[in-house]
Motif scaffolding. Structure first.
Motif, mmCIF file in Angstrom:
data_model
loop_
_atom_site.group_PDB
_atom_site.id
_atom_site.type_symbol
_atom_site.label_atom_id
_atom_site.label_comp_id
_atom_site.label_asym_id
_atom_site.label_seq_id
_atom_site.Cartn_x
_atom_site.Cartn_y
_atom_site.Cartn_z
ATOM 1 N N SER A 185 0.811 -1.222 0.000
ATOM 2 C CA SER A 185 0.000 0.000 0.000
ATOM 3 C C SER A 185 0.844 1.273 0.000
ATOM 4 O O SER A 185 0.296 2.371 0.021
ATOM 5 C CB SER A 185 -0.926 0.002 1.216
ATOM 6 O OG SER A 185 -0.166 -0.065 2.419
ATOM 7 N N THR A 186 2.183 1.140 -0.013
ATOM 8 C CA THR A 186 3.045 2.330 0.009
ATOM 9 C C THR A 186 2.924 3.091 -1.310
ATOM 10 O O THR A 186 3.192 2.540 -2.377
ATOM 11 C CB THR A 186 4.512 1.922 0.237
ATOM 12 O OG1 THR A 186 4.608 1.157 1.442
ATOM 13 C CG2 THR A 186 5.390 3.155 0.333
ATOM 14 N N PRO A 187 2.529 4.371 -1.276
ATOM 15 C CA PRO A 187 2.391 5.131 -2.534
ATOM 16 C C PRO A 187 3.745 5.663 -3.016
ATOM 17 O O PRO A 187 4.521 6.189 -2.225
ATOM 18 C CB PRO A 187 1.449 6.277 -2.152
ATOM 19 C CG PRO A 187 1.703 6.487 -0.689
ATOM 20 C CD PRO A 187 2.062 5.138 -0.114
ATOM 21 N N PHE A 188 4.001 5.512 -4.309
ATOM 22 C CA PHE A 188 5.239 6.016 -4.909
ATOM 23 C C PHE A 188 4.909 7.194 -5.823
ATOM 24 O O PHE A 188 3.902 7.167 -6.560
ATOM 25 C CB PHE A 188 5.937 4.918 -5.723
ATOM 26 C CG PHE A 188 6.808 4.026 -4.895
ATOM 27 C CD1 PHE A 188 6.262 3.009 -4.134
ATOM 28 C CD2 PHE A 188 8.189 4.200 -4.865
ATOM 29 C CE1 PHE A 188 7.061 2.181 -3.368
ATOM 30 C CE2 PHE A 188 8.995 3.381 -4.086
ATOM 31 C CZ PHE A 188 8.431 2.375 -3.337
ATOM 32 N N ASN A 189 5.747 8.213 -5.782
ATOM 33 C CA ASN A 189 5.615 9.379 -6.663
ATOM 34 C C ASN A 189 6.650 9.292 -7.780
ATOM 35 O O ASN A 189 7.745 8.785 -7.575
ATOM 36 C CB ASN A 189 5.808 10.671 -5.867
ATOM 37 C CG ASN A 189 4.771 10.831 -4.772
ATOM 38 O OD1 ASN A 189 3.595 10.572 -4.983
ATOM 39 N ND2 ASN A 189 5.212 11.248 -3.584
ATOM 40 N N VAL A 190 6.269 9.794 -8.950
ATOM 41 C CA VAL A 190 7.143 9.769 -10.129
ATOM 42 C C VAL A 190 7.558 11.197 -10.448
ATOM 43 O O VAL A 190 6.716 12.095 -10.532
ATOM 44 C CB VAL A 190 6.435 9.138 -11.341
ATOM 45 C CG1 VAL A 190 7.396 9.061 -12.534
ATOM 46 C CG2 VAL A 190 5.921 7.760 -10.998
ATOM 47 N N TYR A 191 8.873 11.403 -10.613
ATOM 48 C CA TYR A 191 9.404 12.719 -10.957
ATOM 49 C C TYR A 191 10.300 12.586 -12.177
ATOM 50 O O TYR A 191 10.829 11.511 -12.467
ATOM 51 C CB TYR A 191 10.223 13.306 -9.793
ATOM 52 C CG TYR A 191 9.453 13.447 -8.514
ATOM 53 C CD1 TYR A 191 9.546 12.470 -7.525
ATOM 54 C CD2 TYR A 191 8.652 14.547 -8.285
ATOM 55 C CE1 TYR A 191 8.850 12.584 -6.328
ATOM 56 C CE2 TYR A 191 7.948 14.672 -7.090
ATOM 57 C CZ TYR A 191 8.048 13.685 -6.122
ATOM 58 O OH TYR A 191 7.356 13.794 -4.954
ATOM 59 N N LYS A 192 10.448 13.701 -12.891
ATOM 60 C CA LYS A 192 11.399 13.739 -13.999
ATOM 61 C C LYS A 192 12.352 14.899 -13.759
ATOM 62 O O LYS A 192 11.963 15.965 -13.260
ATOM 63 C CB LYS A 192 10.703 13.891 -15.337
ATOM 64 C CG LYS A 192 9.818 15.111 -15.473
ATOM 65 C CD LYS A 192 9.135 15.113 -16.829
ATOM 66 C CE LYS A 192 8.201 16.331 -16.963
ATOM 67 N NZ LYS A 192 7.538 16.356 -18.288
ATOM 68 N N PRO A 193 13.646 14.673 -14.043
ATOM 69 C CA PRO A 193 14.625 15.732 -13.780
ATOM 70 C C PRO A 193 14.404 16.949 -14.669
ATOM 71 O O PRO A 193 13.824 16.852 -15.760
ATOM 72 C CB PRO A 193 15.964 15.059 -14.061
ATOM 73 C CG PRO A 193 15.648 13.849 -14.852
ATOM 74 C CD PRO A 193 14.241 13.459 -14.578
ATOM 75 N N THR A 194 14.845 18.106 -14.197
ATOM 76 C CA THR A 194 14.695 19.353 -14.966
ATOM 77 C C THR A 194 15.745 19.426 -16.069
ATOM 78 O O THR A 194 16.700 18.656 -16.108
ATOM 79 C CB THR A 194 14.848 20.557 -14.026
ATOM 80 O OG1 THR A 194 16.113 20.468 -13.372
ATOM 81 C CG2 THR A 194 13.750 20.558 -12.966
ATOM 82 N N ALA A 195 15.567 20.399 -16.964
ATOM 83 C CA ALA A 195 16.498 20.653 -18.084
ATOM 84 C C ALA A 195 16.667 19.418 -18.942
ATOM 85 O O ALA A 195 17.771 18.928 -19.164
ATOM 86 C CB ALA A 195 17.849 21.134 -17.556
ATOM 87 N N GLU A 196 15.518 18.913 -19.477
ATOM 88 C CA GLU A 196 15.572 17.746 -20.358
ATOM 89 C C GLU A 196 15.522 18.211 -21.812
ATOM 90 O O GLU A 196 14.513 18.094 -22.509
ATOM 91 C CB GLU A 196 14.399 16.812 -20.060
ATOM 92 C CG GLU A 196 14.504 16.093 -18.742
ATOM 93 C CD GLU A 196 13.389 15.069 -18.564
ATOM 94 O OE1 GLU A 196 13.565 14.151 -17.769
ATOM 95 O OE2 GLU A 196 12.347 15.206 -19.235
ATOM 96 N N ASP A 197 16.592 18.785 -22.261
ATOM 97 C CA ASP A 197 16.632 19.284 -23.637
ATOM 98 C C ASP A 197 16.900 18.168 -24.623
ATOM 99 O O ASP A 197 16.267 18.099 -25.687
ATOM 100 C CB ASP A 197 17.709 20.372 -23.760
ATOM 101 C CG ASP A 197 17.372 21.584 -22.888
ATOM 102 O OD1 ASP A 197 16.163 21.788 -22.636
ATOM 103 O OD2 ASP A 197 18.314 22.276 -22.457
#
Length: 416
Positions: A43-55
């Protein structure tokens, strides 16, 4: 071979479709997560992130997974040094029952690392300590003596890189779990500890305290009859001079009180003399146990049957050696003390001052308390009446403890 053609079989047809994840629409996943060592609850919720400056196009698929359980943080990413390197590409098939289609979606593999939040500061401290050691080693290499330089190189060669153990952490975890599963249960450990206690024979089912350690198990009837108590009665001038052990305040005061009454308590005199014999036998040097001259000098006129029983009960002979050779072991020494305490408990109505024989036996109070607990006694505070009977200071009265034996018999739990 038959040249007949295969017949087509009519049936339900399922459409297959490959779909790319619609990132612009905010749809993320799925991801395949790998948890080395410990796995969080489902039941542990995971968050998804993407790094900045993805040129660059190569950075558009980079993702970071993160979860926080309050005590442990889980973080993983599919890029960088901590990413899971491999040559396989994974996809997950999703069957849509409404459209009857199977959609394949990319599923990047992400290795999740765990961090205990309470140890973050400790890790920062360790890193600063590492920096200090590096600076110290640099100074040693530049200005140190030859011996110091050799020590620095030796430490560097023997240093263990902890990060290399991450790959085998799960194997170690499984190995430890397999070994600990073979450990005996707690009840079996307690039964074994009770069996190994250096105490006299006891009745665990006794409902009366006087039946726990019966007198015939402490002193055999033959020994009891041979105790030479008449030598004390006949020698009216200095009766205690016939005792083999002269340094026991407990025995001496007890015998003086028993001998001063008009009607002599012969049973009490016998038991106090037997305690005195045990105290004398205990001080025989281990290397002199097989020397008759030394034993006779220390034990005096103790009957030979009692002395033979002491050797059989409280000494051990080396395996495969001469059976006539005897020696003391730590357990046999404790066994003598437990015999003394058990007999003294019967004389004091199973409620005795725990420190009554510490000076007589040259023992620490903690050792005496431990042996009384081994006999099944409970150590408790002395009552006000008991403290008033003793001529002692307020601090000494405050430290007074009583060893009390009660039925049914219970032993302390073994230490972990």
């Amino acid at each position: 071979m038959s040249s007949s053609k295969r017949k087509s079989v009519e049936g339900t047809k399922v459409g297959l479709e490959y779909a790319k994840v619609d990132v612009e629409a905010g749809v993320e996943g799925p991801f395949l997560a790998v948890f080395p060592g410990i796995t969080p609850v489902k039941s542990t919720p995971f968050n998804v992130y993407k790094p900045t400056a993805e040129d660059a196009k190569t950075k558009k698929k980079r993702r970071i997974l993160e979860a926080d359980t309050g005590k442990v943080e889980f973080v993983g990413q599919n890029f960088g040094e901590s990413s899971r390197q491999g040559f396989c590409r994974y996809v997950i098939a999703i069957h849509n029952k409404e459209t009857d289609k199977v959609i394949f979606k990319d599923a990047p593999v992400i290795a999740i690392n765990r961090t205990i939040k309470s140890l973050k500061k400790a890790k920062l401290h360790a890193s600063s300590h590492d920096q200090f050691l590096q600076a110290k080693n640099a100074l040693g290499e530049a200005f140190g003596t030859k011996k110091i330089k050799q020590q620095i190189k030796s430490v560097e060669r023997n240093a263990v890189n902890v990060s290399t153990l991450d790959s085998v952490a799960s194997i170690l975890h499984d190995s430890i779990a397999a070994k600990t599963s073979a450990l005996p249960p707690k009840a079996e450990i307690k039964a074994q500890a009770d069996e190994d206690r250096p105490i006299p024979p006891y009745d665990i089912n006794a409902t009366k305290v006087e039946d726990i350690y019966k007198m015939e198990n402490l002193i055999t009837p033959a020994e009891y009859q041979l105790i030479p108590f008449k030598t004390l009665l006949d020698k009216t001038a200095q009766p205690l001079s016939v005792l083999p052990f002269q340094g026991s305040t407990y025995v001496n005061e007890g015998l003086k009180a028993a001998l001063s009454t008009s009607k002599k308590d012969r049973h009490r005199i016998r038991l106090l003399m037997y305690i005195n014999f045990l105290m004398a036998f205990r001080i025989i040097p281990d290397k002199r146990l097989n020397d008759p001259e030394t034993v006779n000098r220390i034990m005096g006129d103790v009957p030979s049957l009692i002395l033979e029983n002491f050797y059989e009960r409280f000494t051990e002979a080396p395996e495969g050696g001469d059976k006539k050779r005897h020696t003391f072991t730590p357990k046999s020494k404790d066994k003598i003390l437990c015999w003394i305490f058990a007999i003294a408990l019967t004389l004091e109505n199973f409620n005795i001052d725990a420190a009554v024989m510490t000076r007589d036996l040259s023992l620490r109070q903690t050792k005496v308390n431990e042996l009384f607990k081994s006999l099944g006694c409970k150590i408790s505070e002395a009552t006000a009446a008991q403290k008033a009977q003793v001529n002692a200071s307020a601090e000494e009265q405050k430290a007074m403890k009583r060893a009390i034996l009660t039925a049914p018999l219970t032993f302390p739990l073994p230490k972990r």
